[in-house]
Scaffold this motif. Structure first.
Motif, PDB file in Angstrom:
ATOM      1  N   ALA D  52       1.607  12.864   8.699  1.00  0.00           N
ATOM      2  CA  ALA D  52       0.396  12.038   8.811  1.00  0.00           C
ATOM      3  C   ALA D  52       0.680  10.782   9.627  1.00  0.00           C
ATOM      4  N   ASP D  53       1.814  10.184   9.378  1.00  0.00           N
ATOM      5  CA  ASP D  53       2.176   8.969  10.124  1.00  0.00           C
ATOM      6  C   ASP D  53       2.348   9.285  11.605  1.00  0.00           C
ATOM      7  N   ASN D  54       3.015  10.375  11.849  1.00  0.00           N
ATOM      8  CA  ASN D  54       3.281  10.742  13.239  1.00  0.00           C
ATOM      9  C   ASN D  54       1.995  10.873  14.034  1.00  0.00           C
ATOM     10  N   TRP D  55       1.016  11.527  13.443  1.00  0.00           N
ATOM     11  CA  TRP D  55      -0.234  11.788  14.158  1.00  0.00           C
ATOM     12  C   TRP D  55      -1.269  10.695  13.961  1.00  0.00           C
ATOM     13  N   GLY D  56      -0.902   9.682  13.154  1.00  0.00           N
ATOM     14  CA  GLY D  56      -1.813   8.555  13.009  1.00  0.00           C
ATOM     15  C   GLY D  56      -2.993   8.818  12.103  1.00  0.00           C
ATOM     16  N   TYR D  57      -2.821   9.682  11.119  1.00  0.00           N
ATOM     17  CA  TYR D  57      -3.914   9.880  10.148  1.00  0.00           C
ATOM     18  C   TYR D  57      -4.176   8.571   9.425  1.00  0.00           C
ATOM     19  N   ARG D  58      -5.447   8.299   9.221  1.00  0.00           N
ATOM     20  CA  ARG D  58      -5.808   7.040   8.569  1.00  0.00           C
ATOM     21  C   ARG D  58      -5.578   7.073   7.064  1.00  0.00           C
ATOM     22  N   SER D  59      -5.505   8.262   6.487  1.00  0.00           N
ATOM     23  CA  SER D  59      -5.320   8.341   5.033  1.00  0.00           C
ATOM     24  C   SER D  59      -4.731   9.684   4.651  1.00  0.00           C
ATOM     25  N   LEU D  60      -4.272   9.744   3.416  1.00  0.00           N
ATOM     26  CA  LEU D  60      -3.734  10.979   2.865  1.00  0.00           C
ATOM     27  C   LEU D  60      -4.502  11.313   1.592  1.00  0.00           C
ATOM     28  N   GLU D  61      -4.689  12.586   1.376  1.00  0.00           N
ATOM     29  CA  GLU D  61      -5.443  13.032   0.192  1.00  0.00           C
ATOM     30  C   GLU D  61      -4.672  14.203  -0.387  1.00  0.00           C
ATOM     31  N   HIS D  62      -4.553  14.246  -1.730  1.00  0.00           N
ATOM     32  CA  HIS D  62      -3.732  15.328  -2.286  1.00  0.00           C
ATOM     33  C   HIS D  62      -4.556  16.512  -2.783  1.00  0.00           C
ATOM     34  N   ASP D  63      -5.866  16.332  -2.922  1.00  0.00           N
ATOM     35  CA  ASP D  63      -6.707  17.394  -3.476  1.00  0.00           C
ATOM     36  C   ASP D  63      -7.908  17.565  -2.570  1.00  0.00           C
ATOM     37  N   TRP D  64      -8.088  18.802  -2.106  1.00  0.00           N
ATOM     38  CA  TRP D  64      -9.177  18.983  -1.149  1.00  0.00           C
ATOM     39  C   TRP D  64     -10.545  18.717  -1.776  1.00  0.00           C
TER      40      TRP D  64
END
Lengths: 377, 377, 377, 377
Positions: D52-64
């Motif tokens: 996520a960091d590499n691609w610059g995702y603004r956030s992380l979510e663990h459950d769809w």
């Protein structure tokens, strides 16, 4: 993670390939340095703005001298026509910036020598964008040669064939066609295309001692976009030369923009005592390899599809069988530049490396004009 | 040196390839037997005379029954349309002649079985002209497979693609187009083209256990050259089938005369555990070979230019790099037949070998018609 | 039908290709003349006998002077090493024989000039075996160029690459390796291989005005089979040259016997204003053709499989898709020679045509030795 | 410029290609929508963070399920193993999100039908990642076919050959090898590879009416990474099928992971009355094209190097002759998706389009299991 704040000068074809490479290198390769598009420098800021916005440049600068004064620029990337390389590069070095310069290094070796002195005196990291070294198949060729598989080298041949200037209505000068204007480009196919061939050749096969060349300008006059008039064409449309390498092998080089049917066909072949290699840019992920040590009844040229994880650079991309594009030769060069900052080891080709190519180009042009063999200075 | 006095029946395309092969085999290969063009047999002796003169036939015969009565004929070569193979072959065997028969062996396996009995009962040397086994690259493929280099075989695929009947104005029947007339040919591409693919497949990869096929006739009616009227087309224009080999590998076969751009593109590929092979008739001297045992970074498909003296048959021809033509698949078959006479060892494919191909063809046609998997009888 | 009674001098590689060509031409091409293998001439009649028997020569002769005296010889075919061409050819012409001479015409242009005078003074049909003109794909290239499809020509490039002398243990001199002995061959790759390239080039693209060459001898000493000692190697192992054609196009030629992986790779390419052509001997039935007039989105290099009946010579062979071999370049040359006898029109290349190639070879060797551009005399 | 905020579920191979495509599409193609990597969803957030960091995702979510509740997500991109597609896609549609789903659409057509209903009922834009439609050469093939250049189509053949599972030690299950686990993948090569071939085929040549297939599992047991034990292998290692298209043409398809030497060789060929086309993924920028309307003596297969500005998508990249990589098939799909948002016209393949492919896959698997021809439902 340390930012490497880059100021790019120019936003033509090479400005685009470099901008993309900075973005991609960060996404696909690891380094402690992260390139940042800090500033785009262009004389006409208005016209450059869409480009800068598209690629996410943090700022625009209209004068490269101003760019060099800025504290927030670590490295300067010169993507201008050739006649501007020297002045900018020297000033950048003097300003303590790292310098990345498009090829060819300079208009001639005298200029190039000054540029080398400048970056070496300043002690700044420096690099020239001879990107084809970093096509994975070409890098693999280097590994194979260095492994000794070819043995003694007998022959090296390369050509770079295009056809885009056959039409006499293509003008010279201006942003799109400065490569046809001798005042901006210095030479024609010699500096533009053969320079690539020579850089690869020296890298793969060592120094060139002497050359004998011929050049031709097929279209003698072209409209100049600046004067609005037909002007004599000063560049070489085609150039071919014979040469001898320091290792005793013979070389044959050719480039033209009048080879109908070829768009960007850069081909190289090396024949050694035990094995041979062949590559071309139109099928850039394939390396042809013949190994005389193979069992005789099943001996043949191998078409190596350079897409496997154990082949150069490819472990960072997709899965075996899936190829990458031309643009990633630049991506890899950025990645290697970043690694060089991590390790403190220089990345090649440096200005000094590129000066050798420049000297060969100078000898080629002198040979063509004097119709004599010339020793590379 | 002993003469092998041959009586050739028919002088169409195959009559020409065979006549040439007898001449060439004597010139390029050694044997204690020398083939002699003793008689050409054709219903219309007048029309056949220029052909006979050209090739130096010693005599002309208008009735194959008369030919079989002659004492000066050692071997009969059947180059007629398929529906005549059986009667002639059986009579020839009964007359004690050696029998060389064009492919496919017969109109169906029942006929073929009778023919096998006849030649075997008579104890005469017999051979079917599945000439593609003796293209040097294909023979080399056989050597490579037999050496074990491929390991366990997973896949075999072959196709034979042509485009000469797309035009609906091509007629059926007669000397030139009997292959489109089901009464003369028995089937369409199945017996004409797939039979070659099946023969090679069995030779290279062993028996086929079961098949599932589809066929199509794209042009439903064609002018018949004998009736002068449009008649229904009874042959298959295209045929494709799935199969399973006795060794557990899967097979995929296809043939058509409606593949625009392909004239005689017979392609075969074998995928094994350790290595794979690929060949096609349009570049018949090249064998593609991939060996997983090659060092990984230089692994690739090898294009083996099968022209070296240590490759099959090539020692008898020119020098490395110089290729030979299609016609010499027949030359090699004659040479091997002569050798078989020298040694007393049978030459393959015999009638019995060709019967197995016939059985697969029968199963293919039955499967297509019944839309079911069929076991090869 | 008139017999053309031929006396062939020499029975090496070329003796074999010619003998075969005489047989094949009669079988596949029509003419009012029928070539007959009347006599084989060889110094050692004993050793030559199996060859003569194999090909059905009617007689054997041990001295070419005796051959020339015979009334039953219409034409003399010179298949000896190069240093014997002149004397035999002149004597044959003086004896009123037609003369067919292997290439290169002579040891040098001075010799060649004498030979031309002799055949022209005698008024005898004469021909030199530059056989590659008559590969169907090359003949087709000629037709395409002559049709004007290419427009103005900018570039011509050719090379002929082999690898059979890399091994320093290959001796010089003798029947098998006289090509490495400068006294028998006159030069190395220049006369042996580049001569072919030059002949084709002049035929396809017109005269060459000036050349600049380099040569190299990689292995300096080789065992001489006659002296039994290591002797200096006098031939050129490799030769490359730049040139300018009379039509303004640039040429680049190279030949070597040190290009590992290439057996007999003769490649030529012509780039014109509107179209380009490319051919190579390893896939000799394919002509690559690019036509800029094709609709742009579907423009591409066409791989023309030269096997159709409307393509040169192919109507006399098999059916579309089926290729013929190297050897039939000679068959076609015989066929055309026979036609020339039928029509009274000379067949090319004549001695005079071949002299032009010889002059280019001489200029190439002089240029390499003097390191200067040389005008073709 | 409107942001399109994307939530990507999964970060394996496809997560990487999609992430890259969103970045690249914005840089190389114009749209009023700009994709933003709003959230990456992964069960193990810790492990996913570097990606996520590499691609610059603004956030992380663990459950769809949590992802679907978020207001800041406009579109959901499903990059999970196949067995999760249905539940996520339906929930996403119900949550009013646009849905982009990796192929194959579902585990089977029943699931796929439910998914279609869900997105259509919700009226949300939806798309399936059959990316190969957007390789420029394949898109060009579509243009050529639609232009009518081929005329009536007789044959369509495609295969997708790999060799990565020959080694019996490759396990099944888990993140890296879920494609070998029937519970996660639903099928083997049929859903993974043939699904691509079928999607392209329907797009290029229309609907498939009926199929007859065979499948094989060469390695019967493999270690399961989850159970730690050898478990039966439930997937098909290889699958081949015959079929008939609605337009009357015949089809032949094959896929395997046991074709030694082929890494990702997706090949397709279409034979029409007037012209034929051929393409393969290993040289993805080349389209082979044969046009019977070309003048006969210069007719040949054209190798179209699809890199010119007037060819699909290429005007947005570099200059003629310079190729792009595999990854940009995804970039183009994103670009077209963005355009579809601009225009309101759906982008293909939609879920509904992909359902047709799913139905063919189901028929193929049923046919193989029942050994019968099956009509596509």
């Amino acid at each position: 993670m340390k930012e490497l704040r880059i100021g790019v000068i120019g936003y033509g074809f090479m400005g685009k390939t470099h901008s993309n490479a900075y973005v991609q290198a960060a996404n696909f390769f690891n380094s402690r340095h992260k390139p940042v598009l800090q500033a785009l420098c262009a004389r006409n800021v208005e016209k450059a703005k869409p480009f800068a916005d598209n690629w996410g440049y943090r700022s625009l600068e209209h004068d490269w001298r101003e760019l060099l004064k800025r504290d927030d620029i670590d490295a300067v990337d010169i993507c201008t026509p050739n006649h501007l390389h020297k002045e900018i590069a020297i000033a950048a070095a003097q300003a303590g910036k790292m310098v990345l310069c498009e090829k060819p290094l300079a208009m001639n070796a005298v200029e190039g020598e000054e540029m080398c002195h400048a970056v070496e005196f300043a002690g700044v990291p420096n690099m020239v964008w001879y990107n084809y070294r970093r096509i994975p198949a070409v890098t693999l060729a280097k590994q194979i040669i260095d492994s000794g598989k070819l043995g003694r080298i007998y022959h090296y041949r390369a050509n770079f064939l295009q056809d885009w200037t056959i039409n006499a209505d293509v003008p010279q000068g201006g942003a799109a066609t400065w490569r046809l204007d001798v005042n901006a480009a210095g030479s024609g196919v010699t500096g533009d295309l053969l320079a690539h061939c020579i850089d690869s050749a020296i890298w793969l096969n060592g120094s060139i001692n002497e050359v004998c060349a011929m050049t031709e300008t097929f279209v003698k006059e072209r409209l100049h976009t600046e004067t609005g008039k037909k002007e004599p064409v000063g560049i070489d449309d085609a150039c071919a030369f014979l040469c001898r390498f320091a290792n005793g092998s013979l070389g044959l080089f050719e480039s033209t923009r009048y080879a109908r049917g070829h768009k960007a066909l850069y081909t190289l072949e090396v024949n050694g005592e035990h094995a041979s290699l062949r590559w071309d840019l139109h099928d850039l992920h394939r390396l042809q390899y013949f190994d005389h040590n193979d069992e005789s009844i099943v001996r043949g040229w191998r078409s190596i599809h350079v897409t496997d994880g154990d082949q150069p650079y490819m472990g960072n991309w997709w899965v075996p069988g899936l190829q990458i594009g031309y643009e990633h030769s630049f991506t890899h060069q950025v990645a290697d530049f970043l690694t060089s900052l991590d390790t403190g080891q220089p990345v090649h080709p440096t200005f000094r490396d590129a000066l050798e190519t420049q000297r060969v180009c100078d000898a080629v042009l002198a040979s063509a004009s004097q119709r004599l063999w010339k020793t590379v200075a």
